[in-house]
Motif scaffolding. Structure first.
Motif, mmCIF file in Angstrom:
data_model
loop_
_atom_site.group_PDB
_atom_site.id
_atom_site.type_symbol
_atom_site.label_atom_id
_atom_site.label_comp_id
_atom_site.label_asym_id
_atom_site.label_seq_id
_atom_site.Cartn_x
_atom_site.Cartn_y
_atom_site.Cartn_z
ATOM 1 N N ALA A 76 0.825 -1.211 0.000
ATOM 2 C CA ALA A 76 0.000 0.000 0.000
ATOM 3 C C ALA A 76 0.861 1.264 0.000
ATOM 4 O O ALA A 76 0.523 2.258 -0.639
ATOM 5 N N LYS A 77 1.982 1.231 0.701
ATOM 6 C CA LYS A 77 2.836 2.411 0.849
ATOM 7 C C LYS A 77 3.692 2.671 -0.389
ATOM 8 O O LYS A 77 3.758 3.793 -0.891
ATOM 9 N N PHE A 78 4.354 1.628 -0.887
ATOM 10 C CA PHE A 78 5.357 1.809 -1.951
ATOM 11 C C PHE A 78 4.917 1.294 -3.315
ATOM 12 O O PHE A 78 5.606 1.529 -4.305
ATOM 13 N N GLY A 79 3.808 0.604 -3.374
ATOM 14 C CA GLY A 79 3.300 0.132 -4.656
ATOM 15 C C GLY A 79 3.650 -1.327 -4.920
ATOM 16 O O GLY A 79 4.693 -1.824 -4.491
ATOM 17 N N VAL A 188 7.828 -8.118 -14.577
ATOM 18 C CA VAL A 188 7.121 -7.310 -13.573
ATOM 19 C C VAL A 188 7.397 -5.824 -13.775
ATOM 20 O O VAL A 188 6.483 -4.990 -13.741
ATOM 21 N N ALA A 189 8.664 -5.475 -13.999
ATOM 22 C CA ALA A 189 9.045 -4.069 -14.167
ATOM 23 C C ALA A 189 8.349 -3.433 -15.372
ATOM 24 O O ALA A 189 7.993 -2.251 -15.350
ATOM 25 N N VAL A 190 8.130 -4.207 -16.428
ATOM 26 C CA VAL A 190 7.547 -3.663 -17.655
ATOM 27 C C VAL A 190 6.022 -3.613 -17.604
ATOM 28 O O VAL A 190 5.405 -2.613 -17.995
ATOM 29 N N PHE A 191 5.375 -4.660 -17.097
ATOM 30 C CA PHE A 191 3.933 -4.794 -17.269
ATOM 31 C C PHE A 191 3.088 -4.569 -16.015
ATOM 32 O O PHE A 191 1.898 -4.279 -16.127
ATOM 33 N N MET A 192 3.642 -4.716 -14.817
ATOM 34 C CA MET A 192 2.823 -4.579 -13.605
ATOM 35 C C MET A 192 2.414 -3.123 -13.385
ATOM 36 O O MET A 192 3.186 -2.200 -13.646
ATOM 37 N N ARG A 193 1.193 -2.922 -12.906
ATOM 38 C CA ARG A 193 0.699 -1.614 -12.508
ATOM 39 C C ARG A 193 0.132 -1.723 -11.096
ATOM 40 O O ARG A 193 -0.353 -2.766 -10.686
ATOM 41 N N ASN A 194 0.157 -0.617 -10.371
ATOM 42 C CA ASN A 194 -0.217 -0.637 -8.966
ATOM 43 C C ASN A 194 -1.726 -0.593 -8.730
ATOM 44 O O ASN A 194 -2.225 -1.187 -7.778
ATOM 45 N N HIS A 195 -2.443 0.145 -9.610
ATOM 46 C CA HIS A 195 -3.853 0.443 -9.340
ATOM 47 C C HIS A 195 -4.567 0.719 -10.659
ATOM 48 O O HIS A 195 -3.941 1.217 -11.609
ATOM 49 N N PRO A 196 -5.875 0.412 -10.768
ATOM 50 C CA PRO A 196 -6.600 0.722 -12.008
ATOM 51 C C PRO A 196 -6.493 2.188 -12.416
ATOM 52 O O PRO A 196 -6.480 2.509 -13.614
ATOM 53 N N TYR A 197 -6.392 3.086 -11.442
ATOM 54 C CA TYR A 197 -6.309 4.516 -11.744
ATOM 55 C C TYR A 197 -5.066 4.842 -12.565
ATOM 56 O O TYR A 197 -5.051 5.825 -13.326
ATOM 57 N N ASP A 198 -4.017 4.006 -12.433
ATOM 58 C CA ASP A 198 -2.778 4.228 -13.185
ATOM 59 C C ASP A 198 -2.994 4.118 -14.689
ATOM 60 O O ASP A 198 -2.221 4.701 -15.470
ATOM 61 N N VAL A 199 -4.002 3.375 -15.109
ATOM 62 C CA VAL A 199 -4.284 3.228 -16.542
ATOM 63 C C VAL A 199 -5.620 3.872 -16.907
ATOM 64 O O VAL A 199 -6.198 3.601 -17.956
ATOM 65 N N SER A 207 -18.007 1.678 -12.274
ATOM 66 C CA SER A 207 -18.175 2.516 -13.468
ATOM 67 C C SER A 207 -17.257 3.720 -13.519
ATOM 68 O O SER A 207 -17.013 4.268 -14.596
ATOM 69 N N THR A 208 -16.733 4.152 -12.387
ATOM 70 C CA THR A 208 -15.963 5.396 -12.351
ATOM 71 C C THR A 208 -14.581 5.152 -11.767
ATOM 72 O O THR A 208 -14.459 4.604 -10.666
ATOM 73 N N PRO A 209 -13.514 5.562 -12.476
ATOM 74 C CA PRO A 209 -12.163 5.453 -11.904
ATOM 75 C C PRO A 209 -12.049 6.265 -10.615
ATOM 76 O O PRO A 209 -12.536 7.394 -10.534
ATOM 77 N N THR A 210 -11.440 5.672 -9.627
ATOM 78 C CA THR A 210 -11.294 6.325 -8.329
ATOM 79 C C THR A 210 -9.828 6.379 -7.953
ATOM 80 O O THR A 210 -9.142 5.347 -7.943
ATOM 81 N N LYS A 211 -9.357 7.580 -7.627
ATOM 82 C CA LYS A 211 -7.961 7.735 -7.224
ATOM 83 C C LYS A 211 -7.755 7.067 -5.865
ATOM 84 O O LYS A 211 -8.527 7.289 -4.931
ATOM 85 N N PRO A 212 -6.713 6.226 -5.745
ATOM 86 C CA PRO A 212 -6.510 5.522 -4.467
ATOM 87 C C PRO A 212 -6.119 6.479 -3.355
ATOM 88 O O PRO A 212 -5.406 7.468 -3.581
ATOM 89 N N GLU A 213 -6.595 6.195 -2.159
ATOM 90 C CA GLU A 213 -6.211 6.980 -0.998
ATOM 91 C C GLU A 213 -4.751 6.682 -0.637
ATOM 92 O O GLU A 213 -4.343 5.521 -0.641
ATOM 93 N N PRO A 214 -3.956 7.711 -0.360
ATOM 94 C CA PRO A 214 -2.562 7.447 0.038
ATOM 95 C C PRO A 214 -2.504 6.708 1.370
ATOM 96 O O PRO A 214 -3.368 6.902 2.236
ATOM 97 N N PHE A 215 -1.504 5.859 1.514
ATOM 98 C CA PHE A 215 -1.347 5.102 2.757
ATOM 99 C C PHE A 215 -0.949 6.048 3.876
ATOM 100 O O PHE A 215 -0.024 6.854 3.732
#
Length: 421
Positions: A76-79, A188-199, A207-215
């Motif tokens: 959650a903190k570093f991705g 992993v370095a090329v294809f992994m993403r942390n959260h749907p909001y990143d894409v 239905s709606t992209p939501t920005k993740p809350e910071p840890f």
């Protein structure tokens, strides 16, 4: 409002994330299972006794679980991507150094501590985190798929590593594993993403992209506070207790000692590894189906059946060793179908009781109990084998405690009903 559920013209990137996580869990599970192949070669080359080797494996299993709730905070903190890359790099380094070791303390350092912590970062908590962030619909199925990847890791790695160990030596097997870990690091370095909001997407089913809350909070204190709150719930203790027995009867006992037990009955190492891999085939099916069932049925009743059937299969195992080889195949199928099928319903119960936001961290603490059980079995079974010359009594004991876990699973339902009253 635009839907995040894929249409014919739009592919949901979350499935790529699931695939990369599946590969990571597959590889790390395969590498973790390598310790069962190395038990007999280490006895032969270094003169270490069975209980000492089992003790190292026990420490690794324990740390593999203990890092779980803290890995949830770190993710959650570093991705997700950053922590996976670091963990794979550390794991590869420990594998490269393994062939140079000459003393038991070095084995303890590399496989008991370093490998345990590195692979623990990419265990069940990673799968739960990915499923929780990227999916609302089909979450149970995704958890089942990612959990099943551990079985697939055994399916792919164990026979290959066993063959390399027998024909080329265990050092070659360690180098091959390191190369695979490094190749995965690049993926992993090329294809992994942390959260749907990143894409620019929403979680699957929303239905709606939501920005993740910071840890917020301490990565070390937050898991401890979560544990303190969870311990007030009877459901937590029932989940933790059943998962203790789950770990005792799976990776701690069968995952660690089945190959050595087969050796006691004159079954060659490669053949024994094939049995574990065969279990992996059926667990891949069983655990994925468990995820599908968990989306539709009472998770508590599913746990009752899973633990009950596993207990019966373990009670059957000593007979299978004394009967024809075909009986071991029957055991592999029956046992394999619910090797880790308990994970999806346990995750669902944790989420229902403690909420989506804390589900991964609470489940991480439940996994700690799983690994304490596994650690107990890994070391205890080695001692029992050394004292008695056979694994029979420990297999029978594991069978009965799984039957006890089945009854505890029904108690979870009574606990929940009492809480609602």
């Amino acid at each position: 409002m635009k839907s995040s559920v894929p249409t014919a013209s739009r592919f949901y990137y979350g499935w790529i994330v699931v695939f990369v996580a599946f590969l990571a869990l597959l590889v790390t599970a395969g590498i973790r299972s390598m310790s069962s192949i190395l038990m007999v070669p280490f006895e032969t080359e270094f003169g270490w006794d069975r209980s000492s080797i089992s003790g190292v494996i026990s420490v690794g299993i324990f740390l593999y679980g203990l890092v779980g709730p803290f890995s949830a905070a770190l993710l959650a903190k570093f991705g997700i991507r950053r922590m996976m890359v670091i963990s794979l790099a550390v794991l590869a380094a420990s594998l490269v150094l393994t062939p140079q070791m000459t003393s038991l303390w070095q084995y303890q350092l590399l496989w008991g501590i370093v490998s345990g912590l590195a692979t623990g970062m990419m265990a069940n908590v990673l799968g739960v985190t990915v499923a929780s962030r990227w999916f609302v619909k089909r979450r149970g199925l995704v958890v089942g798929m990612l959990t099943a990847s551990a079985a697939t890791g055994q399916l792919l790695f164990l026979p290959i590593l066993a063959r390399i160990t027998v024909h080329e030596g265990w050092r070659h097997a360690a180098y091959v594993s390191a190369a695979v870990a490094l190749a995965l690091l690049v993926v992993v370095a090329v294809f992994m993403r942390n959260h749907p909001y990143d894409v620019g997407a929403a979680a699957y089913g929303e239905s709606t992209p939501t920005k993740p809350e910071p840890f917020r909070g301490s990565i070390f204190l937050m898991p401890l506070l979560t544990l303190r709150d969870a311990m007030k719930s009877g459901t937590f203790w029932l989940l933790a207790g059943t998962f203790f027995f789950c770990g005792f009867s799976t990776n701690g006992l069968i995952g660690t000692h089945l190959i050595a037990a087969c050796g006691d009955h004159g079954i060659q190492e490669v053949t024994a590894a094939g049995l574990l891999a065969f279990m992996g085939i059926f667990d891949l099916v069983g655990t994925t189906m468990s995820g599908w069932f968990t989306d539709r049925f009472d998770a508590r009743k599913l746990l009752f059946w899973y633990y009950g059937l596993r207990g019966l299969s373990l009670l059957f195992l000593p007979y299978a060793f004394d009967a024809t080889p075909a009986m071991l195949v029957v055991f592999s199928v029956f046992y394999g179908l619910d090797w880790i099928a308990t994970v999806p319903p346990t995750v669902k119960l944790a989420a229902q009781t403690f909420g989506k936001e804390r589900a991964a961290m609470v489940f991480g603490w439940v996994v700690v109990f799983h690994q304490i059980g596994a650690s107990t079995a890994a070391y205890g079974a080695g001692l029992v084998r050394q004292w008695t010359g056979t694994y029979t009594s420990i297999f029978v004991t594991a069978g009965f405690i799984c039957l006890l876990a089945a009854l505890m699973a029904l108690r979870i339902a009574k606990q929940a009903a009492a809480a609602r009253a």
